[in-house]
Design a protein around this motif. Structure first.
Motif, short mmCIF file in Angstrom:
data_model
loop_
_atom_site.label_atom_id
_atom_site.label_comp_id
_atom_site.label_asym_id
_atom_site.label_seq_id
_atom_site.Cartn_x
_atom_site.Cartn_y
_atom_site.Cartn_z
N ALA A 18 -5.19 9.44 -3.24
CA ALA A 18 -5.00 9.35 -1.80
C ALA A 18 -4.38 8.02 -1.37
O ALA A 18 -3.84 7.93 -0.26
CB ALA A 18 -6.33 9.53 -1.08
N GLU A 19 -4.48 7.01 -2.18
CA GLU A 19 -3.99 5.69 -1.77
C GLU A 19 -3.75 4.83 -2.99
O GLU A 19 -4.44 4.97 -4.01
CB GLU A 19 -5.05 5.02 -0.87
N ALA A 20 -2.79 3.93 -2.89
CA ALA A 20 -2.61 2.91 -3.92
C ALA A 20 -2.38 1.57 -3.23
O ALA A 20 -1.81 1.52 -2.14
CB ALA A 20 -1.42 3.25 -4.80
N ARG A 21 -2.89 0.52 -3.84
CA ARG A 21 -2.64 -0.83 -3.32
C ARG A 21 -2.18 -1.72 -4.47
O ARG A 21 -2.63 -1.57 -5.59
CB ARG A 21 -3.90 -1.44 -2.71
N VAL A 22 -1.32 -2.65 -4.12
CA VAL A 22 -0.91 -3.68 -5.07
C VAL A 22 -1.34 -5.02 -4.48
O VAL A 22 -1.01 -5.32 -3.32
CB VAL A 22 0.62 -3.69 -5.26
N ASP B 101 1.35 11.23 3.85
CA ASP B 101 1.93 11.62 5.14
C ASP B 101 0.83 12.16 6.05
O ASP B 101 0.77 13.35 6.35
CB ASP B 101 2.98 12.74 4.93
N LEU C 275 1.34 3.45 -11.71
CA LEU C 275 1.03 4.32 -10.58
C LEU C 275 1.66 5.70 -10.77
O LEU C 275 1.02 6.73 -10.55
CB LEU C 275 1.53 3.68 -9.27
N ARG D 174 0.85 -1.20 0.00
CA ARG D 174 0.00 0.00 0.00
C ARG D 174 0.88 1.24 0.00
O ARG D 174 1.95 1.24 0.59
CB ARG D 174 -0.90 0.05 1.25
N VAL D 175 0.38 2.27 -0.66
CA VAL D 175 1.02 3.58 -0.62
C VAL D 175 0.04 4.55 0.01
O VAL D 175 -1.12 4.64 -0.44
CB VAL D 175 1.37 4.08 -2.04
N VAL D 176 0.45 5.23 1.06
CA VAL D 176 -0.43 6.20 1.72
C VAL D 176 0.29 7.53 1.89
O VAL D 176 1.51 7.61 1.80
CB VAL D 176 -0.93 5.70 3.10
#
Lengths: 239, 239
Positions: free
Chosen positions: B40-44, A47, B25, A43-45
């Motif tokens: 706001a968010e990314a998921r793999v 700050d 992405l 996941r990328v979130v």
């Protein structure tokens, strides 16, 4: 025994705004795959304190290992350490062992261990330090969460230090066969072969190379002899 | 009005195994930022039906827009369309409009529209097609979920087609100031400036360039005059 499972949490506005292209996920994926640790999710979130807390708590409950990258520098936007402490309900303050590592480094370089840099010695109670031979400010391990830097050279150094200490599993092996036929033309026989080799995973990744449409067929599994057998069949079928 | 929010779901074992480095992405982040859509968010996640269903349902409930990439090709490991249908409780089958697009393409190229390729015409009931000028097989839109290909050239073409149809917001502008002083030395004054310009976001990204330790300070916001004012102050402070 099944392999340990893992997730990665990339923390940083700069990835989601498109300023920076993340490099740490790809490196971690390669290292974990070779070590027999199944990276199951990333996941990328942004700050944002509450967002980081929620993501860490979701992932640490679900996977054996969680690796975070980013947000442990000296500036006001580096809030990862405090968010991890909050996720665990742990206190956090400047810790003497972390301060000592940094004091030794800055004494050598002649830079000042000022208030901003001391922020990087803020470590949650109960955490174990991950030493950083590149720039001294340590990462840390709290429960099953491994908190590392976002700068790739530092992330890689921390991972190299941590990897030998992890429970690892059976490495996932893979082999790739380049097929110079369009994916749609091989899909039927490929599906049948995948059924026959139910213990292996078959992935097909199309490419275009000038006028040639083709696919790299990747076979993954833990038994080298079976993978060799499957790739031999692929080469026969699609030569 | 606040900007629309978005999440990305990257679907593919090959990213999590380290075989492939995701490129979509980064492209989506840049395009959405320029359009005033807040990614706001990314998921793999892996090529696993239940995992994809759970992730899609979590993200579509939370964000205005969800973009997926990967898993819509002709081979057995391409399971995204069926998973999206399941997430919405929609039926899915080969749809005539999608089949017609593909038939026209394959008639031109002389390739056969076989059973495997017809899998790519499987579209959930109620979905709108996203045309694909690169290789014909369409993506689709169901509810607030935009389902696109993983191959970057096709992903980019689909995004270019979709972007003009989205509700967009106020573009996030940014400017960067290169400071040739170590991050720990600028962190204190930088924090004070960030407080003074509370309507802007300040990020600090350290670099090492030979013997020079420095940081790129990035200022983000929607008001160009304010950003110009802040970067002028940064240049004064850290010149």
């Amino acid at each position: 025994m099944p392999n340990p499972t893992a997730a990665m949490l990339v923390i940083g506005d700069e990835i989601l705004s498109g300023r920076t292209r993340d490099a740490n996920l790809h490196h971690l994926a390669q290292q974990f795959t070779a070590a027999g640790i199944d990276l199951a999710e990333a996941r990328v979130v942004a700050d944002d304190h509450d967002t980081i807390v929620a993501a860490v708590n979701a992932l640490r409950a679900r996977y054996d290992i969680v690796v975070t990258s980013g947000g442990i520098g000296p500036t006001h936007d580096d809030i990862t350490a405090d968010a991890i402490a909050a996720a665990f309900g742990a206190d956090i303050d400047v810790r003497e062992d972390a301060r000592a590592l940094m004091a030794a480094h800055y004494a050598q370089t002649g830079r000042e261990l000022n208030e901003a840099r001391l922020r990087m010695a803020r470590i949650p109670d109960g955490a174990e330090l991950i030493e950083n031979e590149v720039s001294a400010a340590p990462g840390f391990i709290l429960g099953n969460v491994y908190v590392m830097a976002g700068v790739p050279s530092v992330f890689n150094a921390m991972l190299a230090r941590v990897l030998p200490t992890l429970n690892t599993g059976t490495p996932l092996l893979s082999a790739s066969v380049r097929v110079e036929r369009a994916e749609g033309d091989i899909a039927g026989p490929l599906r049948d072969l995948a059924k026959e080799y139910g213990d292996l995973a078959f992935g097909s990744y199309p490419f275009r190379d000038g006028d040639v449409y083709g696919a790299n067929v990747v076979v993954r599994g833990t038994d080298k002899a079976r993978i060799d057998s499957a790739t031999a069949r692929l080469s026969e079928m699609f030569a």
